[in-house]
Design an enzyme around this catalytic site. Structure first.
Site, PDB file in Angstrom:
ATOM      1  N   VAL A 127       0.861  -1.177   0.000  1.00  0.00           N
ATOM      2  CA  VAL A 127       0.000   0.000   0.000  1.00  0.00           C
ATOM      3  C   VAL A 127       0.902   1.232   0.000  1.00  0.00           C
ATOM      4  CG1 VAL A 127      -1.819   1.239   1.237  1.00  0.00           C
ATOM      5  CG2 VAL A 127      -1.735  -1.261   1.328  1.00  0.00           C
ATOM      6  N   ASP A 128       0.941   1.930  -1.131  1.00  0.00           N
ATOM      7  CA  ASP A 128       1.801   3.110  -1.250  1.00  0.00           C
ATOM      8  C   ASP A 128       0.995   4.363  -0.929  1.00  0.00           C
ATOM      9  OD1 ASP A 128       3.447   1.172  -2.160  1.00  0.00           O
ATOM     10  OD2 ASP A 128       3.798   2.022  -4.150  1.00  0.00           O
ATOM     11  N   VAL A 129       1.415   5.061   0.109  1.00  0.00           N
ATOM     12  CA  VAL A 129       0.678   6.245   0.528  1.00  0.00           C
ATOM     13  C   VAL A 129       1.477   7.505   0.207  1.00  0.00           C
ATOM     14  CG1 VAL A 129      -0.293   7.460   2.504  1.00  0.00           C
ATOM     15  CG2 VAL A 129      -0.537   4.990   2.327  1.00  0.00           C
ATOM     16  N   PHE A 140      -1.571   5.534  -3.693  1.00  0.00           N
ATOM     17  CA  PHE A 140      -1.134   5.705  -5.080  1.00  0.00           C
ATOM     18  C   PHE A 140      -0.664   4.359  -5.611  1.00  0.00           C
ATOM     19  CE2 PHE A 140      -0.853  10.207  -6.459  1.00  0.00           C
ATOM     20  CZ  PHE A 140      -1.398  10.789  -5.336  1.00  0.00           C
TER      21      PHE A 140
END
Ligand SMILES: [Zn+2]
Lengths: 254, 371
Positions: A127-129, A140
């Site tokens: 999970v890219d924040v 993102f």
């Protein structure tokens, strides 16, 4: 043994080891095979590899196989994983866990299929924040270029419901900055998830890692710059804390 | 193997495995005579030596005034460089440690470097050479058949030190060259690593990968650094008491340094190259030169050296592993590496160099014309 998992996070680009800042400007830091050998000697418990080029160039199985064959520790691999077939091949060449990134957003059924087929313990969703133009922290994907409307915690929960056995939280805003980790974000996610959370992005010291574990509630912490850079000039020098150093730092805090 | 013509120097332990060795009527070799000449020039008597050290340190400090660093030290993690790091700090200098990472660092090397910069509070600067380029250049040297295959790494170190000195505005590079442990070095066993023309010639013939970022230093750049930027070397060990065993004890105690068990074995390549490749392919045993230097410096007796030489230069079982390791690392088959070792030796003079340029046709013609 360390009370929590500390995972060096290595970025690959065309068989070269690189390090980025906010996923940009890759700087060459060495030959991955030699790096893995040094991490072997340092008795690193596990490694995470992310090929930042695989999404466009495809997964270089031959090279990954070589790295795996040199490594004494289990390796998680991410980058360019799009089909069930990719995941199967990665397990065949000895990868322990497969990290699904963009594909988890674009075709979430891959997560459920992979989990059903290979077991959830080996399927990790990343999970890219990142902060968007309006100042909101969003998920993102596609090399942090595309934005998802969904809240990060809700997205992670959905992935777990689909069968992800582990979530790796990548803080793109802090990636490569070595300025410390976003503890509230880590905490909100670790509290909401029933599976292990790997916190990544921003660690500049052993203390930052301890914070993510102790006050953030992460099961594992991951860092790139911290384990490949040394000192104010960011000299490339592979390092990894010994168990004794972790214990000493912990007892100092208690 | 002692053959009919085998001869060993009666003062040091060099022998006829150096094809250019010459003995005087007492059976003493040219290396011993050379040592005596340079020793008197570089090693000052007690009292004068301390004075020379003090003077030089004062000058380095003066030149570094107003700058973040007053000298550059190369740091490989080996004995010489670790000892120098400790000494320059003791002398009150503000060094910048520079490390060339050629892709062959062992864990011991990186952890030694880490301990040194941590404990001494020294800033570290590294240049990591693109592995594809280093690999291709080292393979070129292997394939060319010349003895000194450490030239790619050595040249990169020289270039990186000079570039760092230039970039940080530092004028002094403190170096580990010393009479005490390395006064004997047969010319036939090697060739200067500074010669970029030579490197390019060998790479052009045997290389496949374009050298884009490999750190190099041409004659013109050298001239610029030395003459214009006034960068100089300081071989500090010649002005210090330098006994390797004592130095090891000291850095182990003070810096948590760990031993590699061989000279310059902080690089896995150098280890393979010195203790196996040179012996197997050329019959050159670098220990001869190393022990001879120690004997001439008085830190080892000739008898001790002879006893030490009875041990084989490498361990056959382990070397099998290392051969595999090196082949694997260089991405060639083990049989190819074995073929390289078995192929006929070549001399450095068979390839172009700055040296050969001086004696080339057109140079001769120009000289004639100028007369
Ligand atoms: Zn001699």
């Amino acid at each position: 043994m360390k009370p929590f998992r500390i995972i060096p996070f290595l970025l690959l680009e065309n068989r070269r080891l690189v390090k980025t800042i906010h996923y940009r400007n890759p700087r060459y830091i060495g030959d991955p095979i030699n790096a893995v050998r040094i991490f072997n000697e340092k008795e690193v418990d596990e490694l995470a590899l992310l090929d930042i080029n695989a999404a466009t160039a495809g997964i270089n199985y031959e090279h990954i196989r070589k790295i795996v064959s040199e490594a004494f520790m289990p390796i998680a691999y991410g980058g360019g994983v799009q089909r069930l077939e990719d995941i199967r091949t990665l397990f065949q060449i000895g990868i322990e866990k497969v990290v699904i990134g963009t594909a988890a957003v674009e075709s979430p059924e891959l997560v459920s299929q992979a989990s059903a087929r290979f077991g959830s313990q080996s399927i990790v969703v990343s999970v890219d924040v990142k902060t968007d133009l309006w100042g909101n922290r969003r998920v993102f994907y596609a090399n942090a270029r595309r934005k998802l409307k969904e809240d990060a915690v809700a997205f992670a929960q959905r992935m777990v419901a689909l069968g992800a056995g582990e979530i790796i939280l990548n803080d793109v805003d802090r990636e490569g900055s070595m300025k410390g980790m976003d503890l509230p974000l880590i905490r909100s996610m670790s509290q909401a998830l029933a599976v292990p959370l790997v916190a990544s992005g921003g660690a500049g010291s052993l203390g930052d890692l301890l914070d993510a574990w102790q006050s953030g509630g992460a099961h594992a912490v991951s860092a790139g710059s911290l384990f490949v850079y040394k000192g104010p000039l960011r000299a490339v020098l592979i390092n990894y804390p010994q168990d004794s150093a972790v214990q000493a730092a912990l007892s100092k805090r208690a | 193997m002692p053959s009919a013509s085998f001869q060993r120097c009666r003062r040091c332990v060099m022998d006829t495995s150096d094809p250019e060795i010459v003995f005087d009527s007492d059976g003493v070799c040219n290396h011993c005579h050379f040592h005596d000449q340079i020793r008197s020039r570089y090693i000052l008597p007690a009292g004068e030596r301390e004075k020379a050290l003090e003077q030089r340190i004062r000058r380095v400090k003066a030149e570094g005034r107003g700058k973040k660093y007053d000298c550059i030290i190369g740091l490989s993690g080996g004995v010489d460089s670790s000892y120098i790091a400790l000494k320059v700090k003791e002398l009150g200098l503000r060094p910048l440690a520079v490390h060339m990472d050629g892709g062959w660092n062992s864990e011991l090397a990186v952890s030694n470097i880490e301990n040194i910069v941590d404990r001494l509070g020294i800033d570290l600067f590294t240049n990591v050479v693109e592995w594809d380029e280093m690999r291709d250049l080292q393979l070129s040297f292997f394939r060319s058949g010349v003895p000194n295959c450490d030239i790619p790494q050595d040249h990169a170190i020289i270039a990186v030190l000079l570039k760092a000195a230039n970039a940080f505005g530092v004028r002094t590079i403190v170096r580990g060259l010393n009479i005490a442990t390395e006064s004997v070095l047969p010319q036939a066993w090697g060739y200067s690593a500074i010669d970029l023309r030579h490197i390019k010639a060998i790479h052009k013939k045997y290389g496949q990968v374009k050298l884009k970022t490999f750190p190099t230093c041409s004659i013109l750049e050298l001239a610029y650094y030395y003459a214009f930027k006034k960068i100089t070397y300081y071989d500090i060990l010649n002005n210090l008491e330098y006994d390797k065993d004592k130095a090891k004890e000291l850095i182990t105690a003070e810096l948590g340094w760990r031993d590699y068990g061989g000279k310059h074995h902080e690089s896995l390549f150098t280890k393979f190259f010195q203790s196996y490749y040179l012996v197997k392919k050329f019959g050159f045993d670098k220990r001869l030169a190393h022990y001879s230097s120690l004997v001439l410096a008085g830190s080892m007796t000739r008898d001790q050296a002879l006893v030490a030489l009875e041990k084989p230069p490498y361990d056959d079982d382990r070397m099998h592993l290392e051969l595999n390791f090196v082949a694997n690392k260089m991405e060639i088959e083990v049989v190819e590496l074995e073929r390289i070792i078995a192929s006929p030796p070549r001399r450095h003079t068979e390839f172009p160099s700055y040296k050969s340029l001086l004696f080339s046709d057109w140079a001769t013609r120009i000289r004639k014309f100028l007369k």
